[in-house]
Design a protein around this motif. Structure first.
Motif, short mmCIF file in Angstrom:
data_model
loop_
_atom_site.label_atom_id
_atom_site.label_comp_id
_atom_site.label_asym_id
_atom_site.label_seq_id
_atom_site.Cartn_x
_atom_site.Cartn_y
_atom_site.Cartn_z
N ASN A 1 0.83 -1.21 0.00
CA ASN A 1 0.00 0.00 0.00
C ASN A 1 0.87 1.26 0.00
OD1 ASN A 1 -2.15 -1.81 0.12
ND2 ASN A 1 -2.29 -1.67 2.34
N LYS A 2 1.93 1.22 -0.80
CA LYS A 2 2.87 2.32 -1.02
C LYS A 2 3.77 2.64 0.17
CE LYS A 2 0.07 4.35 -4.63
NZ LYS A 2 -0.56 5.52 -5.17
N LYS B 1 -3.77 -3.71 -0.73
CA LYS B 1 -4.37 -3.16 -1.95
C LYS B 1 -3.36 -3.02 -3.08
CE LYS B 1 -7.74 -0.53 0.67
NZ LYS B 1 -8.23 0.79 1.05
N SER B 2 -2.08 -2.86 -2.72
CA SER B 2 -1.04 -2.76 -3.74
C SER B 2 0.27 -3.33 -3.21
CB SER B 2 -0.83 -1.32 -4.19
OG SER B 2 -0.29 -0.54 -3.15
N SER C 1 4.47 -3.40 -4.39
CA SER C 1 5.55 -2.97 -5.27
C SER C 1 6.86 -3.49 -4.71
CB SER C 1 5.63 -1.45 -5.37
OG SER C 1 4.45 -0.92 -5.90
N SER D 1 5.12 -3.22 -9.94
CA SER D 1 4.05 -2.57 -9.19
C SER D 1 2.74 -3.25 -9.56
CB SER D 1 3.96 -1.09 -9.52
OG SER D 1 5.04 -0.39 -8.98
N ILE E 1 -1.51 -3.62 -8.49
CA ILE E 1 -2.65 -3.02 -7.80
C ILE E 1 -3.80 -4.01 -7.82
CG2 ILE E 1 -4.35 -1.14 -7.79
CD1 ILE E 1 -2.19 0.59 -9.16
N LYS E 2 -4.45 -4.16 -6.68
CA LYS E 2 -5.58 -5.08 -6.56
C LYS E 2 -6.72 -4.60 -7.46
CE LYS E 2 -8.53 -7.17 -3.04
NZ LYS E 2 -8.78 -7.22 -1.60
N GLN E 3 -7.22 -5.53 -8.29
CA GLN E 3 -8.34 -5.22 -9.16
C GLN E 3 -9.64 -5.46 -8.38
OE1 GLN E 3 -7.82 -3.97 -12.26
NE2 GLN E 3 -5.66 -4.04 -11.70
#
Length: 155
Positions: free
Chosen positions: A77-78, A109-110, A112, A150, A152-154
């Motif tokens: 999540n960054k 959620k993401s 990277s 990177s 991201i959750k779809q």
């Protein structure tokens, strides 16, 4: 138990150990933390023996752990995730280093990853990233020219 499961995955084919210019980084959930297993052929660690920032002859595992934590970053999540050395072992001429995330992880959620490990020593080196984090389950091969991913959750 998680160490045994990760080791069996490596041993029995989900991720076979490789020698010669490739390292593996396996990220899995372990409760609410991330277990991170790094694996490399011991011959590939020759690169680090000339690094002046650590006394490799006396502390090869700790030097390698420090190098991995400095040159490889997982973002959830960054936010960068910090990892602490847990334990290590050597089997079949491969070094296995286990790390555990300092922070607890919820609702991913993401994802990277930025990985610059070993490229300064060998331009052809490859880093295999294996993810088993919630809905992020896949494998990626990173190189000097493509050292980041990177996701991201779809919805």
């Amino acid at each position: 138990m998680i160490h045994f499961i990760l080791f069996c995955n490596l041993l029995f084919g989900l991720s076979a150990p490789h020698s010669g210019t490739i390292a593996e980084y396996n990220y899995q959930m372990n409760g609410d933390r991330i277990q991170f297993l790094f694996m490399i052929d011991l011959d590939d660690l020759e690169y680090l023996k000339n690094d002046d920032t650590c006394d490799f002859q006396k502390m090869s595992t700790l030097c390698t752990s420090k190098y991995i934590n400095t040159n490889n970053t997982l973002y959830i999540n960054k936010k960068p995730i910090k990892f602490t050395f847990d334990e290590s072992s050597i089997q079949n001429n491969h070094l296995f280093i286990y790390f555990i995330s300092d922070a607890t992880i919820k609702n991913i959620k993401s994802v990277s990853i930025s990985n610059n490990c070993f490229y300064e020593y060998n331009q052809e080196f490859k880093n295999r990233i294996i993810l088993d984090l919630s809905t992020f389950q896949s494998s990626y091969l990173l190189t000097k020219d493509k050292s980041e991913i990177s996701l991201i959750k779809q919805h």
